[in-house]
Design a protein around this motif. Structure first.
Motif, short mmCIF file in Angstrom:
data_model
loop_
_atom_site.label_atom_id
_atom_site.label_comp_id
_atom_site.label_asym_id
_atom_site.label_seq_id
_atom_site.Cartn_x
_atom_site.Cartn_y
_atom_site.Cartn_z
N THR A 87 0.83 -1.20 0.00
CA THR A 87 0.00 0.00 0.00
C THR A 87 0.86 1.25 0.00
O THR A 87 1.86 1.34 0.71
CB THR A 87 -0.90 0.01 1.25
OG1 THR A 87 -1.74 -1.15 1.21
CG2 THR A 87 -1.76 1.25 1.30
N ALA A 88 0.44 2.22 -0.81
CA ALA A 88 1.07 3.53 -0.84
C ALA A 88 0.02 4.57 -0.46
O ALA A 88 -1.14 4.46 -0.85
CB ALA A 88 1.63 3.85 -2.21
N VAL A 110 4.92 6.50 0.91
CA VAL A 110 4.15 7.74 0.77
C VAL A 110 4.62 8.40 -0.51
O VAL A 110 5.83 8.58 -0.72
CB VAL A 110 4.34 8.69 1.98
CG1 VAL A 110 3.63 10.01 1.75
CG2 VAL A 110 3.82 8.02 3.26
N ILE A 111 3.67 8.74 -1.39
CA ILE A 111 4.02 9.35 -2.67
C ILE A 111 3.57 10.80 -2.66
O ILE A 111 2.41 11.11 -2.37
CB ILE A 111 3.36 8.61 -3.85
CG1 ILE A 111 3.78 7.14 -3.86
CG2 ILE A 111 3.74 9.28 -5.17
CD1 ILE A 111 3.11 6.31 -4.94
N LEU A 112 4.50 11.69 -3.00
CA LEU A 112 4.26 13.13 -3.05
C LEU A 112 4.48 13.64 -4.47
O LEU A 112 5.33 13.11 -5.19
CB LEU A 112 5.27 13.86 -2.15
CG LEU A 112 5.53 13.33 -0.76
CD1 LEU A 112 6.75 14.02 -0.16
CD2 LEU A 112 4.31 13.57 0.10
N ASN A 151 11.14 13.59 7.87
CA ASN A 151 11.89 12.79 8.83
C ASN A 151 10.97 11.85 9.60
O ASN A 151 11.27 10.67 9.78
CB ASN A 151 12.66 13.71 9.79
CG ASN A 151 13.50 12.93 10.76
OD1 ASN A 151 14.36 12.15 10.38
ND2 ASN A 151 13.23 13.12 12.04
N ALA A 152 9.83 12.35 10.06
CA ALA A 152 8.88 11.52 10.81
C ALA A 152 8.30 10.41 9.94
O ALA A 152 8.19 9.26 10.37
CB ALA A 152 7.76 12.39 11.39
N VAL A 153 7.93 10.73 8.70
CA VAL A 153 7.35 9.73 7.80
C VAL A 153 8.37 8.63 7.52
O VAL A 153 8.02 7.45 7.45
CB VAL A 153 6.86 10.37 6.49
CG1 VAL A 153 6.50 9.31 5.45
CG2 VAL A 153 5.65 11.26 6.75
N ASP A 196 8.75 4.39 3.24
CA ASP A 196 9.59 5.01 2.22
C ASP A 196 8.83 6.19 1.65
O ASP A 196 7.59 6.27 1.78
CB ASP A 196 9.89 4.03 1.09
CG ASP A 196 10.68 2.81 1.54
OD1 ASP A 196 11.43 2.92 2.54
OD2 ASP A 196 10.53 1.76 0.90
N VAL A 197 9.54 7.10 1.00
CA VAL A 197 8.90 8.27 0.38
C VAL A 197 9.40 8.39 -1.05
O VAL A 197 10.60 8.26 -1.31
CB VAL A 197 9.22 9.57 1.17
CG1 VAL A 197 8.62 10.79 0.48
CG2 VAL A 197 8.74 9.47 2.61
N GLU A 198 8.48 8.62 -1.98
CA GLU A 198 8.82 8.84 -3.39
C GLU A 198 8.19 10.16 -3.82
O GLU A 198 7.07 10.48 -3.40
CB GLU A 198 8.25 7.72 -4.27
CG GLU A 198 8.78 6.35 -3.99
CD GLU A 198 10.10 6.05 -4.64
OE1 GLU A 198 10.50 6.78 -5.58
OE2 GLU A 198 10.76 5.09 -4.22
N THR A 199 8.93 10.92 -4.65
CA THR A 199 8.36 12.13 -5.22
C THR A 199 8.31 11.99 -6.73
O THR A 199 9.15 11.32 -7.33
CB THR A 199 9.16 13.39 -4.83
OG1 THR A 199 10.46 13.31 -5.38
CG2 THR A 199 9.23 13.55 -3.31
#
Length: 100
Positions: free
Chosen positions: A5-6, A59-61, A73-75, A80-83
């Motif tokens: 899930t994202a 999390v996708i931004l 930083n908290a996420v 993971d984070v992708e932009t």
């Protein structure tokens, strides 16, 4: 194919075009093989708490400025984070247990 899930996250105050940004987030999630969920628009929870509650692996931004450095930083403690633009990847923090 990944069935993780994202969480899609768009800061309404930053977004120049919500429809365009959401389409780009959906496209990247599909490209990466993630099931995309969106936060409840009425929620007052922080992004990190919404990602945790959604059991999101990612999390996708639309762009890095949709999260402040402290929020990013908290996420990264939970996902993971992708932009989308620029195309960046931030791996979640790993914790190494040091033996005494």
């Amino acid at each position: 194919m990944n069935h993780s899930t994202a969480l899609g996250w768009i800061d309404y105050d930053i977004s120049g075009s919500f429809d365009w940004d959401s389409a780009q987030v959906r496209r990247l999630a599909r490209h990466l093989g993630y099931h995309l969920v969106w936060p409840d628009g009425r929620s007052l929870l922080r992004v990190v708490d919404q990602a945790r509650n959604a059991a999101a692996d990612l999390v996708i931004l639309p762009a890095p400025d949709h999260l402040s450095p402290l929020e990013l930083n908290a996420v990264m403690d939970v996902a993971d984070v992708e932009t989308v633009v620029p195309r960046l990847s931030f791996a979640r923090w790993t914790f190494v247990k040091v033996a005494p």
